[in-house]
Motif scaffolding. Structure first.
Motif, PDB file in Angstrom:
ATOM      1  N   TRP A 210       0.851  -1.184   0.000  1.00  0.00           N
ATOM      2  CA  TRP A 210       0.000   0.000   0.000  1.00  0.00           C
ATOM      3  C   TRP A 210       0.886   1.234   0.000  1.00  0.00           C
ATOM      4  O   TRP A 210       2.033   1.196   0.429  1.00  0.00           O
ATOM      5  CB  TRP A 210      -0.991  -0.018   1.162  1.00  0.00           C
TER       6      TRP A 210
ATOM      7  N   TRP B 168      -1.077  -4.357  -5.150  1.00  0.00           N
ATOM      8  CA  TRP B 168      -1.403  -3.079  -4.533  1.00  0.00           C
ATOM      9  C   TRP B 168      -2.782  -3.157  -3.897  1.00  0.00           C
ATOM     10  O   TRP B 168      -3.732  -3.645  -4.498  1.00  0.00           O
ATOM     11  CB  TRP B 168      -1.373  -1.961  -5.576  1.00  0.00           C
ATOM     12  N   ARG B 169      -2.871  -2.655  -2.671  1.00  0.00           N
ATOM     13  CA  ARG B 169      -4.119  -2.712  -1.921  1.00  0.00           C
ATOM     14  C   ARG B 169      -4.487  -1.328  -1.415  1.00  0.00           C
ATOM     15  O   ARG B 169      -3.632  -0.467  -1.203  1.00  0.00           O
ATOM     16  CB  ARG B 169      -3.968  -3.653  -0.722  1.00  0.00           C
ATOM     17  N   SER B 170      -5.754  -1.139  -1.185  1.00  0.00           N
ATOM     18  CA  SER B 170      -6.241   0.092  -0.573  1.00  0.00           C
ATOM     19  C   SER B 170      -6.072   0.019   0.933  1.00  0.00           C
ATOM     20  O   SER B 170      -6.344  -1.025   1.547  1.00  0.00           O
ATOM     21  CB  SER B 170      -7.716   0.314  -0.904  1.00  0.00           C
ATOM     22  N   VAL B 171      -5.634   1.114   1.549  1.00  0.00           N
ATOM     23  CA  VAL B 171      -5.502   1.121   2.995  1.00  0.00           C
ATOM     24  C   VAL B 171      -6.857   0.915   3.654  1.00  0.00           C
ATOM     25  O   VAL B 171      -6.932   0.394   4.777  1.00  0.00           O
ATOM     26  CB  VAL B 171      -4.830   2.426   3.481  1.00  0.00           C
TER      27      VAL B 171
END
Length: 249
Positions: free
Chosen positions: A25, A239-242
């Protein structure tokens, strides 16, 4: 390709092959207004499919408050969320101490009022794009303030380094700061950064936070970030969202 970069690539690929890809992230600090560096960051992350968390200073001590201009700039950027970056990013540390806004000697009610105001301001400006996530300036916060954050509307805290649990809060820290703050404020030694990423990927931790500051990036930093994006894409990093990570402390 350097040996250290190869190590990082192998560590990410191994995680992916084991069915446990490393979640990455991205947190970028000190946003206030639209700017050319911000435009570049938004384009870079959008093209990479990388969710971005902008830590926004509500009321900078040396300039105007953040406002509708930044909100309007982000309206067509669905991959961006915003977090509360303190209140003014003003240093209140004691002489000789490391920079800190949320310092232990400050009145607790004053700090709580400012953080609540900062959260309310960003929620008013950004709506659901604004997360109840506190990013303390300089990644430092008075311990006495921590027990009050949840009752003041915050659901999560993000600093730098190892996570220390706080009751009622998700802790979503960053671990990979690309800037050499004490050696010219350009890019840290790339091999050191790749070794850090390899170690973090091999540690078994679920996610790693990348920390940037778009307003001070030079060409070397922008180039390295493109390399991080490429390495992640080629070796199974995700990739990740917080916002998702906040739900799974």
């Amino acid at each position: 390709m350097s040996k250290a970069r190869t190590m990082a690539a192998q560590a990410l690929a191994l995680r992916a092959d084991q069915g446990q890809p490393l979640a990455l992230w991205w947190r970028d600090d000190d946003a206030v207004q639209p700017s050319e560096p911000l435009d570049r960051l938004l384009q870079m992350t959008a093209e990479a499919g990388a969710d971005l968390t902008l830590a926004v200073i509500p009321a900078p001590w040396d300039g105007p408050r953040t406002g509708r201009a930044l909100a309007a700039r982000l309206d067509d950027q669905p991959h961006v969320r915003v977090a509360v970056h303190g209140w003014s990013h003003q240093n209140h540390a004691a002489p000789g101490a490391k920079s800190q806004e949320l310092a232990a000697h400050r009145p607790l009610p004053q700090m709580r009022d400012q953080l609540r105001d900062g959260l309310a301001l960003l929620q008013d400006l950004h709506g659901p794009r604004a997360l109840p996530l506190l990013v303390p300036p300089w990644n430092r916060i008075a311990p006495d303030l921590l027990p009050h954050l949840a009752r003041d509307g915050f659901a999560a805290l993000s600093t730098f380094g190892p996570e220390t649990p706080v009751p009622g809060l998700a802790i979503v820290n960053t671990q990979l700061d690309v800037i050499d703050w004490h050696g010219g404020r350009s890019l840290r030694d790339p091999d050191a950064l790749w070794r850090d990423l390899a170690q973090l990927a091999g540690s078994g931790r679920a996610h790693v936070g990348l920390l940037t500051h778009h307003l001070v990036h030079d060409a070397a930093i922008w180039d390295f970030l493109q390399d991080v994006i490429a390495l992640a894409a080629q070796n199974g990093g995700q990739w990740r969202s917080v916002a998702d990570l906040m739900e799974k402390p």
